[in-house]
Design a protein around this motif. Structure first.
Motif, PDB file in Angstrom:
ATOM      1  N   LEU A  40     -20.011 -60.121  29.732  1.00 51.63           N
ATOM      2  CA  LEU A  40     -20.635 -58.985  30.399  1.00 51.63           C
ATOM      3  C   LEU A  40     -20.916 -59.220  31.873  1.00 51.63           C
ATOM      4  N   ALA A  41     -21.491 -60.350  32.222  1.00 51.51           N
ATOM      5  CA  ALA A  41     -21.864 -60.597  33.620  1.00 51.51           C
ATOM      6  C   ALA A  41     -20.650 -60.468  34.537  1.00 51.51           C
ATOM      7  N   ASP A  42     -19.535 -61.062  34.134  1.00 46.14           N
ATOM      8  CA  ASP A  42     -18.310 -60.991  34.943  1.00 46.14           C
ATOM      9  C   ASP A  42     -17.778 -59.569  35.010  1.00 46.14           C
ATOM     10  N   ALA A  43     -17.796 -58.859  33.875  1.00 46.90           N
ATOM     11  CA  ALA A  43     -17.283 -57.482  33.844  1.00 46.90           C
ATOM     12  C   ALA A  43     -18.106 -56.572  34.747  1.00 46.90           C
ATOM     13  N   LEU A  44     -19.423 -56.719  34.726  1.00 46.42           N
ATOM     14  CA  LEU A  44     -20.288 -55.897  35.576  1.00 46.42           C
ATOM     15  C   LEU A  44     -20.059 -56.205  37.056  1.00 46.42           C
ATOM     16  N   LYS A  45     -19.942 -57.470  37.371  1.00 44.44           N
ATOM     17  CA  LYS A  45     -19.713 -57.863  38.763  1.00 44.44           C
ATOM     18  C   LYS A  45     -18.406 -57.278  39.290  1.00 44.44           C
ATOM     19  N   ARG A  46     -17.369 -57.307  38.471  1.00 47.63           N
ATOM     20  CA  ARG A  46     -16.054 -56.812  38.893  1.00 47.63           C
ATOM     21  C   ARG A  46     -16.017 -55.283  39.011  1.00 47.63           C
ATOM     22  N   THR A  47     -16.902 -54.611  38.283  1.00 47.63           N
ATOM     23  CA  THR A  47     -16.892 -53.149  38.255  1.00 47.63           C
ATOM     24  C   THR A  47     -17.979 -52.549  39.130  1.00 47.63           C
ATOM     25  N   ALA A  48     -18.799 -53.381  39.751  1.00 47.93           N
ATOM     26  CA  ALA A  48     -20.004 -52.920  40.446  1.00 47.93           C
ATOM     27  C   ALA A  48     -19.724 -51.867  41.523  1.00 47.93           C
ATOM     28  N   HIS A  49     -18.542 -51.911  42.129  1.00 43.87           N
ATOM     29  CA  HIS A  49     -18.218 -50.953  43.185  1.00 43.87           C
ATOM     30  C   HIS A  49     -18.201 -49.512  42.681  1.00 43.87           C
ATOM     31  N   ALA A  50     -18.054 -49.340  41.358  1.00 49.76           N
ATOM     32  CA  ALA A  50     -17.964 -47.998  40.783  1.00 49.76           C
ATOM     33  C   ALA A  50     -19.301 -47.493  40.234  1.00 49.76           C
ATOM     34  N   PHE A  51     -20.346 -48.322  40.290  1.00 49.38           N
ATOM     35  CA  PHE A  51     -21.653 -47.913  39.785  1.00 49.38           C
ATOM     36  C   PHE A  51     -22.410 -47.113  40.832  1.00 49.38           C
ATOM     37  N   LYS A  52     -23.099 -46.054  40.385  1.00 46.83           N
ATOM     38  CA  LYS A  52     -23.886 -45.209  41.285  1.00 46.83           C
ATOM     39  C   LYS A  52     -25.259 -44.949  40.675  1.00 46.83           C
ATOM     40  N   PRO A  53     -26.275 -44.721  41.517  1.00 48.06           N
ATOM     41  CA  PRO A  53     -27.653 -44.555  41.004  1.00 48.06           C
ATOM     42  C   PRO A  53     -27.812 -43.418  40.006  1.00 48.06           C
ATOM     43  N   SER A  54     -26.985 -42.401  40.097  1.00 49.40           N
ATOM     44  CA  SER A  54     -27.134 -41.247  39.211  1.00 49.40           C
ATOM     45  C   SER A  54     -26.542 -41.483  37.818  1.00 49.40           C
ATOM     46  N   GLN A  55     -25.735 -42.517  37.678  1.00 50.68           N
ATOM     47  CA  GLN A  55     -25.028 -42.731  36.417  1.00 50.68           C
ATOM     48  C   GLN A  55     -25.942 -43.302  35.332  1.00 50.68           C
ATOM     49  N   TYR A  56     -25.666 -42.911  34.104  1.00 53.20           N
ATOM     50  CA  TYR A  56     -26.354 -43.466  32.939  1.00 53.20           C
ATOM     51  C   TYR A  56     -25.454 -44.494  32.272  1.00 53.20           C
ATOM     52  N   VAL A  57     -26.056 -45.382  31.506  1.00 54.31           N
ATOM     53  CA  VAL A  57     -25.287 -46.370  30.771  1.00 54.31           C
ATOM     54  C   VAL A  57     -25.813 -46.439  29.344  1.00 54.31           C
ATOM     55  N   VAL A  58     -24.880 -46.426  28.393  1.00 61.05           N
ATOM     56  CA  VAL A  58     -25.193 -46.597  26.972  1.00 61.05           C
ATOM     57  C   VAL A  58     -24.500 -47.877  26.525  1.00 61.05           C
ATOM     58  N   SER A  59     -25.252 -48.783  25.909  1.00 61.41           N
ATOM     59  CA  SER A  59     -24.642 -50.056  25.526  1.00 61.41           C
ATOM     60  C   SER A  59     -24.951 -50.408  24.073  1.00 61.41           C
ATOM     61  N   PRO A  60     -24.011 -50.103  23.170  1.00 63.71           N
ATOM     62  CA  PRO A  60     -24.201 -50.450  21.751  1.00 63.71           C
ATOM     63  C   PRO A  60     -23.602 -51.823  21.401  1.00 63.71           C
ATOM     64  N   MET A  61     -23.729 -52.774  22.303  1.00 67.42           N
ATOM     65  CA  MET A  61     -23.154 -54.094  22.081  1.00 67.42           C
ATOM     66  C   MET A  61     -23.873 -54.839  20.965  1.00 67.42           C
ATOM     67  N   ASN A  62     -23.155 -55.774  20.329  1.00 63.95           N
ATOM     68  CA  ASN A  62     -23.781 -56.653  19.350  1.00 63.95           C
ATOM     69  C   ASN A  62     -24.659 -57.690  20.041  1.00 63.95           C
ATOM     70  N   GLY A  63     -25.709 -58.130  19.345  1.00 63.68           N
ATOM     71  CA  GLY A  63     -26.538 -59.201  19.854  1.00 63.68           C
ATOM     72  C   GLY A  63     -27.505 -58.756  20.922  1.00 63.68           C
TER      73      GLY A  63
END
Length: 330
Positions: free
Chosen positions: A83-106
């Motif tokens: 996750l940490a690497d995926a978020l870092k690589r995708t961070a340019h596409a994140f915006k304050p108005s966006q919501y996130v839903v995370s049904p990950m295991n663990g």
């Protein structure tokens, strides 16, 4: 609304495809290049249900660096250790108005997501939905259409209009969402479920339906459930279920909802990938230590899984050469 799925593995594909089939605009962002390459090569992902009716579903898939979309909602489904690497690589596409839903295991993902998304915009979720990735670009939905369910809760425990809109659209996609106002209790209920079914099925390479038929399934389950509940009580976490209801959930999902399912931890182990056991049984044990309680069975199972990982990766040829060298030096 427009959705982007970060982590287009088995569960990410299932959520995204079901949302897409319900009429919503969905993009897929994936960090595993063979998955991207295969889906592009065949112009979509092959989808089956219970090993039948295999058909091609066109999807839009991108690497994090390529993605320039502007979704209203991110659905995050990477493995905990990715996750940490995926978020870092995708961070340019994140915006304050966006919501996130995370049904990950663990557990372990919330702190990482908080680095990029406001707490009011973060929805923790759990999914009792079985899915298998047969290989790159090939996914199998386990269970009849509409099978499975999920729980979701805002991190602030104060659902807003956007949260209820997401719930409504997930309902249209047959994901059967239940909205709660108990954030940690919602997440930990699934961690406890996984700490029983995922770990035991993985250790003995069996399907959930096979596990639940064992005469010792109830005894093993209740021992793990009791330890986990003891931990949560000391941590001040009120779970969604009682101990009895948690056992009933293990019974129902294993025997009725997904009897043919090999849990995701088994899928990782069988394909030579490291498992998420440290974020499931390990998380329960480590949380207990903070409150001077040892969930010893969870720790024992965690170490057994790591031993299985070690034995899988062990280089027998290298050991034989080392033994031969020692014998020659005598």
């Amino acid at each position: 609304m427009k959705y982007a799925v970060l982590g287009a593995g088995a569960m990410g594909l299932r959520y995204g495809v079901l949302l897409q089939e319900a009429g919503f605009d969905v993009d897929f962002v994936e960090i595993w290049q063979p998955q991207i390459d295969k889906i592009r090569e065949q112009n979509g992902v092959f989808v089956s249900r219970d090993h039948k009716n295999k058909h091609l579903v066109p999807v839009n898939i991108y690497s994090p660096e390529e993605y320039t979309g502007d979704p209203d909602v991110w659905v995050v489904f990477t493995k905990q250790m990715q996750l940490a690497d995926a978020l870092k690589r995708t961070a340019h596409a994140f915006k304050p108005s966006q919501y996130v839903v995370s049904p990950m295991n663990g557990m372990g993902h919330i702190d990482k997501l908080n680095q990029y998304f406001d707490k009011q915009n973060l929805i923790g979720a759990t999914a009792l939905i079985g899915t298998v990735l047969n290989g790159p670009g090939d996914v199998d939905f386990i269970g009849a259409k509409g099978a499975g369910s999920m729980n979701m809760a805002n991190e602030t425990e104060k659902p807003d209009k956007m949260t209820k809109k997401i719930q409504d659209e997930f309902t249209q996609a047959n994901l059967n969402p239940n909205l709660t106002t108990n954030f940690m209790g919602t997440l930990m209920a699934k961690v406890i479920f996984n700490s029983v079914v995922n770990t035991l099925c993985t250790m003995f390479e069996i399907q959930m339906g096979e596990f639940i038929q064992s005469p010792v399934a109830e005894k093993l389950s209740r021992q793990l459930i009791d330890e986990a509940f003891d931990v949560c009580e000391r941590a001040g976490i009120t779970l969604l279920n009682t101990r009895e209801e948690e056992w009933e959930s293990v019974q129902f999902v294993s025997s009725v909802s997904n009897p043919l399912h090999y849990p995701s931890m088994y899928q990782d182990m069988s394909k030579g990938r490291n498992t998420e056991v440290d974020y499931i049984n390990g998380y329960i044990y480590d949380l207990g230590l903070k409150y001077h309680y040892e969930a010893k069975t969870h720790d024992f199972l965690r170490n057994l899984v790591h031993l299985a990982e070690f034995s899988r990766d062990f280089d027998v040829e290298a050991l034989e050469k080392k033994v031969q060298a020692l014998e020659l030096s005598k």
